[in-house]
Scaffold this motif. Structure first.
Motif, PDB file in Angstrom:
ATOM      1  N   ARG A  74       0.823  -1.211   0.000  1.00  0.00           N
ATOM      2  CA  ARG A  74       0.000   0.000   0.000  1.00  0.00           C
ATOM      3  C   ARG A  74       0.859   1.265   0.000  1.00  0.00           C
ATOM      4  NH1 ARG A  74      -2.991  -0.649   5.826  1.00  0.00           N
ATOM      5  NH2 ARG A  74      -1.138  -1.239   6.977  1.00  0.00           N
ATOM      6  N   GLY A  75       2.113   1.169   0.408  1.00  0.00           N
ATOM      7  CA  GLY A  75       3.032   2.302   0.305  1.00  0.00           C
ATOM      8  C   GLY A  75       3.290   2.664  -1.145  1.00  0.00           C
ATOM      9  N   THR A  76       3.490   1.649  -1.970  1.00  0.00           N
ATOM     10  CA  THR A  76       3.672   1.883  -3.402  1.00  0.00           C
ATOM     11  C   THR A  76       2.404   2.449  -4.025  1.00  0.00           C
ATOM     12  OG1 THR A  76       5.207   0.023  -3.496  1.00  0.00           O
ATOM     13  CG2 THR A  76       4.328   0.785  -5.580  1.00  0.00           C
ATOM     14  N   ASP A  77       1.267   1.866  -3.658  1.00  0.00           N
ATOM     15  CA  ASP A  77      -0.008   2.326  -4.214  1.00  0.00           C
ATOM     16  C   ASP A  77      -0.288   3.781  -3.827  1.00  0.00           C
ATOM     17  OD1 ASP A  77      -0.218  -0.269  -5.115  1.00  0.00           O
ATOM     18  OD2 ASP A  77      -1.616  -0.888  -3.550  1.00  0.00           O
ATOM     19  N   LEU A  78      -0.086   4.101  -2.555  1.00  0.00           N
ATOM     20  CA  LEU A  78      -0.324   5.464  -2.086  1.00  0.00           C
ATOM     21  C   LEU A  78       0.677   6.435  -2.705  1.00  0.00           C
ATOM     22  CD1 LEU A  78      -1.955   7.389  -0.354  1.00  0.00           C
ATOM     23  CD2 LEU A  78      -0.550   6.723   1.623  1.00  0.00           C
ATOM     24  N   ALA A  79       1.932   6.030  -2.795  1.00  0.00           N
ATOM     25  CA  ALA A  79       2.944   6.905  -3.406  1.00  0.00           C
ATOM     26  C   ALA A  79       2.590   7.193  -4.863  1.00  0.00           C
ATOM     27  CB  ALA A  79       4.333   6.271  -3.304  1.00  0.00           C
ATOM     28  N   CYS A  80       2.113   6.188  -5.591  1.00  0.00           N
ATOM     29  CA  CYS A  80       1.707   6.410  -6.989  1.00  0.00           C
ATOM     30  C   CYS A  80       0.532   7.377  -7.071  1.00  0.00           C
ATOM     31  CB  CYS A  80       1.346   5.077  -7.652  1.00  0.00           C
ATOM     32  SG  CYS A  80       2.776   4.060  -8.047  1.00  0.00           S
ATOM     33  N   ALA A  81      -0.451   7.196  -6.200  1.00  0.00           N
ATOM     34  CA  ALA A  81      -1.609   8.104  -6.196  1.00  0.00           C
ATOM     35  C   ALA A  81      -1.186   9.530  -5.863  1.00  0.00           C
ATOM     36  CB  ALA A  81      -2.656   7.610  -5.205  1.00  0.00           C
ATOM     37  N   ILE A  82      -0.311   9.663  -4.869  1.00  0.00           N
ATOM     38  CA  ILE A  82       0.184  10.984  -4.480  1.00  0.00           C
ATOM     39  C   ILE A  82       0.937  11.636  -5.634  1.00  0.00           C
ATOM     40  CG2 ILE A  82       1.887  12.185  -3.042  1.00  0.00           C
ATOM     41  CD1 ILE A  82       1.133  10.147  -0.802  1.00  0.00           C
ATOM     42  N   MET A  83       1.852  10.884  -6.234  1.00  0.00           N
ATOM     43  CA  MET A  83       2.678  11.475  -7.283  1.00  0.00           C
ATOM     44  C   MET A  83       1.848  11.866  -8.504  1.00  0.00           C
ATOM     45  SD  MET A  83       5.346  11.714  -5.658  1.00  0.00           S
ATOM     46  CE  MET A  83       6.020  12.735  -6.924  1.00  0.00           C
ATOM     47  N   ALA A  84       0.882  11.037  -8.881  1.00  0.00           N
ATOM     48  CA  ALA A  84       0.048  11.359 -10.045  1.00  0.00           C
ATOM     49  C   ALA A  84      -0.780  12.620  -9.783  1.00  0.00           C
ATOM     50  CB  ALA A  84      -0.851  10.178 -10.391  1.00  0.00           C
ATOM     51  N   THR A  85      -1.391  12.697  -8.609  1.00  0.00           N
ATOM     52  CA  THR A  85      -2.240  13.857  -8.314  1.00  0.00           C
ATOM     53  C   THR A  85      -1.416  15.110  -8.023  1.00  0.00           C
ATOM     54  OG1 THR A  85      -2.431  13.176  -5.985  1.00  0.00           O
ATOM     55  CG2 THR A  85      -4.182  12.455  -7.496  1.00  0.00           C
ATOM     56  N   ASP A  86      -0.291  14.951  -7.332  1.00  0.00           N
ATOM     57  CA  ASP A  86       0.552  16.106  -7.028  1.00  0.00           C
ATOM     58  C   ASP A  86       1.172  16.668  -8.303  1.00  0.00           C
ATOM     59  OD1 ASP A  86       1.746  18.035  -5.418  1.00  0.00           O
ATOM     60  OD2 ASP A  86       3.414  16.749  -4.825  1.00  0.00           O
ATOM     61  N   LEU A  87       1.588  15.790  -9.178  1.00  0.00           N
ATOM     62  CA  LEU A  87       2.153  16.244 -10.448  1.00  0.00           C
ATOM     63  C   LEU A  87       1.095  16.988 -11.270  1.00  0.00           C
ATOM     64  CD1 LEU A  87       4.813  16.193 -11.987  1.00  0.00           C
ATOM     65  CD2 LEU A  87       4.044  14.096 -13.089  1.00  0.00           C
ATOM     66  N   ALA A  88      -0.116  16.443 -11.317  1.00  0.00           N
ATOM     67  CA  ALA A  88      -1.202  17.115 -12.043  1.00  0.00           C
ATOM     68  C   ALA A  88      -1.512  18.479 -11.427  1.00  0.00           C
ATOM     69  CB  ALA A  88      -2.451  16.236 -12.046  1.00  0.00           C
ATOM     70  N   ALA A  89      -1.556  18.542 -10.100  1.00  0.00           N
ATOM     71  CA  ALA A  89      -1.843  19.810  -9.413  1.00  0.00           C
ATOM     72  C   ALA A  89      -0.752  20.840  -9.685  1.00  0.00           C
ATOM     73  CB  ALA A  89      -1.984  19.572  -7.908  1.00  0.00           C
ATOM     74  N   ASN A  90       0.493  20.406  -9.666  1.00  0.00           N
ATOM     75  CA  ASN A  90       1.594  21.337  -9.895  1.00  0.00           C
ATOM     76  C   ASN A  90       1.678  21.786 -11.353  1.00  0.00           C
ATOM     77  OD1 ASN A  90       3.523  21.908  -7.466  1.00  0.00           O
ATOM     78  ND2 ASN A  90       2.694  19.860  -7.175  1.00  0.00           N
ATOM     79  N   TRP A  91       1.418  20.888 -12.289  1.00  0.00           N
ATOM     80  CA  TRP A  91       1.390  21.296 -13.694  1.00  0.00           C
ATOM     81  C   TRP A  91       0.250  22.288 -13.919  1.00  0.00           C
ATOM     82  CZ3 TRP A  91       4.430  20.523 -17.992  1.00  0.00           C
ATOM     83  CH2 TRP A  91       5.516  19.673 -17.829  1.00  0.00           C
TER      84      TRP A  91
END
Length: 131
Positions: A74-91
């Motif tokens: 779940r660390g990998t799953d959560l990290a992927c969700a965080i990175m996808a959404t954070d990257l979208a928010a920052n772009w």
């Protein structure tokens, strides 16, 4: 699953988990510092929903890092969700709010590289972690 994915060396799995956890803790500490300094809305120029999202990363980055250190999927799953959404928010922020460019934003450049690391390695390491 592709056969060679099953044979990811243990040292590679541990290395990726440690690097990702450290960088998630760095992100969490930045979000905690923002919360302590400015409350739930640290960026006056950003919409409330974006401020709340970034503030929530103080918790979610920490959780993902802790799960990765413990070797949990779940660390990998959560990290992927965080990175996808954070990257979208920052772009969105760079292009839609600040009307800037990728070249002018070193923070976005670093975040993009980190997201590529997390999203690109997740399929290889996830199967080696516990449930």
């Amino acid at each position: 699953m592709i056969g060679w994915m099953r044979h990811t060396p243990r040292w590679a799995v541990i290395s990726v988990c440690v690097i990702a956890a450290v960088l998630l803790f760095v992100g969490a500490s930045a979000h905690v510092a923002d919360l302590l300094s400015h409350g739930l809305h640290p960026y006056a120029w950003a919409p409330s929903w974006l401020n709340l999202y970034w503030s929530s990363l103080a918790l979610f980055d920490t959780l993902a890092a802790a799960f990765l250190i413990r070797g949990e999927r779940r660390g990998t799953d959560l990290a992927c969700a965080i990175m996808a959404t954070d990257l979208a928010a920052n772009w969105y922020t760079v292009y839609g709010i600040q009307h800037s460019s990728f070249a002018a934003q070193p923070g976005l450049q670093r975040l993009t590289v980190f997201a590529a690391l997390v999203l690109g390695t997740a399929p290889f390491i996830r199967r080696h972690l516990t449930k």
